[in-house]
Motif scaffolding. Structure first.
Motif, PDB file in Angstrom:
ATOM      1  N   LEU A  23       0.814  -1.199   0.088  1.00  0.00           N
ATOM      2  CA  LEU A  23      -0.009   0.068   0.015  1.00  0.00           C
ATOM      3  C   LEU A  23       0.750   1.316  -0.031  1.00  0.00           C
ATOM      4  N   ALA A  24       2.132   1.316   0.658  1.00  0.00           N
ATOM      5  CA  ALA A  24       2.837   2.387   0.738  1.00  0.00           C
ATOM      6  C   ALA A  24       3.614   2.654  -0.633  1.00  0.00           C
ATOM      7  N   PHE A  25       3.653   1.722  -1.191  1.00  0.00           N
ATOM      8  CA  PHE A  25       4.178   1.682  -2.629  1.00  0.00           C
ATOM      9  C   PHE A  25       3.272   2.137  -3.504  1.00  0.00           C
ATOM     10  N   GLY A  26       2.230   2.355  -3.193  1.00  0.00           N
ATOM     11  CA  GLY A  26       1.150   2.680  -4.279  1.00  0.00           C
ATOM     12  C   GLY A  26       0.238   1.673  -4.793  1.00  0.00           C
ATOM     13  N   TYR A  27       0.379   0.375  -4.417  1.00  0.00           N
ATOM     14  CA  TYR A  27      -0.380  -0.401  -5.009  1.00  0.00           C
ATOM     15  C   TYR A  27      -1.806  -0.697  -4.106  1.00  0.00           C
ATOM     16  N   ARG A  28      -2.913  -0.921  -4.940  1.00  0.00           N
ATOM     17  CA  ARG A  28      -4.453  -0.972  -4.392  1.00  0.00           C
ATOM     18  C   ARG A  28      -4.954  -2.361  -4.253  1.00  0.00           C
ATOM     19  N   ARG A  29      -4.050  -3.425  -4.963  1.00  0.00           N
ATOM     20  CA  ARG A  29      -4.560  -4.551  -5.027  1.00  0.00           C
ATOM     21  C   ARG A  29      -3.429  -5.616  -4.815  1.00  0.00           C
ATOM     22  N   VAL A  30      -3.746  -6.910  -4.043  1.00  0.00           N
ATOM     23  CA  VAL A  30      -2.687  -7.889  -4.026  1.00  0.00           C
ATOM     24  C   VAL A  30      -3.250  -8.983  -4.714  1.00  0.00           C
ATOM     25  N   TYR A  31      -2.292  -9.524  -5.381  1.00  0.00           N
ATOM     26  CA  TYR A  31      -2.665 -11.072  -6.217  1.00  0.00           C
ATOM     27  C   TYR A  31      -1.566 -11.871  -5.577  1.00  0.00           C
ATOM     28  N   LEU A  32      -1.963 -13.159  -5.783  1.00  0.00           N
ATOM     29  CA  LEU A  32      -0.958 -14.247  -5.408  1.00  0.00           C
ATOM     30  C   LEU A  32      -1.495 -15.772  -6.043  1.00  0.00           C
ATOM     31  N   THR A  33      -0.382 -16.554  -5.942  1.00  0.00           N
ATOM     32  CA  THR A  33      -0.716 -18.016  -6.348  1.00  0.00           C
ATOM     33  C   THR A  33      -0.036 -18.758  -5.099  1.00  0.00           C
ATOM     34  N   THR A  34      -0.677 -19.822  -4.917  1.00  0.00           N
ATOM     35  CA  THR A  34      -0.039 -20.749  -4.255  1.00  0.00           C
ATOM     36  C   THR A  34      -0.119 -22.268  -4.704  1.00  0.00           C
ATOM     37  N   GLY A  35       0.825 -23.232  -4.522  1.00  0.00           N
ATOM     38  CA  GLY A  35       0.600 -24.465  -5.173  1.00  0.00           C
ATOM     39  C   GLY A  35      -0.541 -25.402  -4.448  1.00  0.00           C
ATOM     40  N   LYS A  49      -6.893  -9.544  -3.507  1.00  0.00           N
ATOM     41  CA  LYS A  49      -7.381  -8.910  -2.306  1.00  0.00           C
ATOM     42  C   LYS A  49      -7.307  -7.243  -2.547  1.00  0.00           C
ATOM     43  N   VAL A  50      -8.332  -6.662  -2.504  1.00  0.00           N
ATOM     44  CA  VAL A  50      -8.152  -5.242  -2.474  1.00  0.00           C
ATOM     45  C   VAL A  50      -7.576  -4.709  -1.270  1.00  0.00           C
ATOM     46  N   ILE A  51      -6.515  -3.769  -0.965  1.00  0.00           N
ATOM     47  CA  ILE A  51      -6.083  -3.234  -0.005  1.00  0.00           C
ATOM     48  C   ILE A  51      -6.390  -1.774   0.087  1.00  0.00           C
TER      49      ILE A  51
END
Length: 155
Positions: free
Chosen positions: A105-117, A152-154
């Motif tokens: 969020l501090a870097f300016g991103y508004r969404r987080v994405y990830l994948t897991t195995g 996820k929206v942050i």
């Protein structure tokens, strides 16, 4: 109880060595050679201005960590979330996810994405428990899906 310190480091930092070693072992054990390949990918994507690598330190030891990199202009992708094998079941992975979200969020991103195995049910449970939306049918056998994506929206 000791205090946890959040440290921003490079993956090549000596304090990150346990994370790299344990994740390489875990990925290789669960996924074979492709697991080792994942840990050999360039780590500079986890450095500012588009990414960050974090460690949770306790009494001078890395007990958990993780990283994010740029996915797109609005989205950070979480990677390499880890808890030291001697420090599991303490909620440290949840804390790592929270710290990565704050940093993204501090870097300016508004969404987080990830994948897991699909062979990481503990990771799937963590992301569901921390408010991530699964981008797959959670009732389907994970082994028939491949990597399990979440977002996820942050704020």
């Amino acid at each position: 109880m000791t205090t946890l310190e959040v440290r921003r480091v490079r993956q090549s930092d000596p304090d990150a060595a346990p994370l790299v070693a344990e994740l390489t072992y875990e990925y290789t054990t669960r996924y074979g050679p492709s697991g080792a390949e994942e840990m050999q990918r360039a780590a500079d994507v986890f450095e500012p201005p588009h990414g960050q690598f974090l460690l949770l330190m306790e009494a001078g030891e890395a007990v958990a960590g993780g990283a994010f990199k740029r996915f797109d202009d609005e989205t950070a992708e979480l990677k390499r979330i880890w808890t030291h094998s001697r420090h599991r079941r303490r909620g440290l992975a949840r804390r790592v996810v929270e710290e990565l979200e704050k940093e993204a969020l501090a870097f300016g991103y508004r969404r987080v994405y990830l994948t897991t195995g699909p062979r990481q049910p503990e990771a799937k449970a963590l992301y569901l428990a921390t408010g991530y939306t699964p981008l797959f049918d959670v009732d389907t056998d994970p082994l028939t899906i491949g990597p399990l994506p979440f977002e996820k929206v942050i704020h």
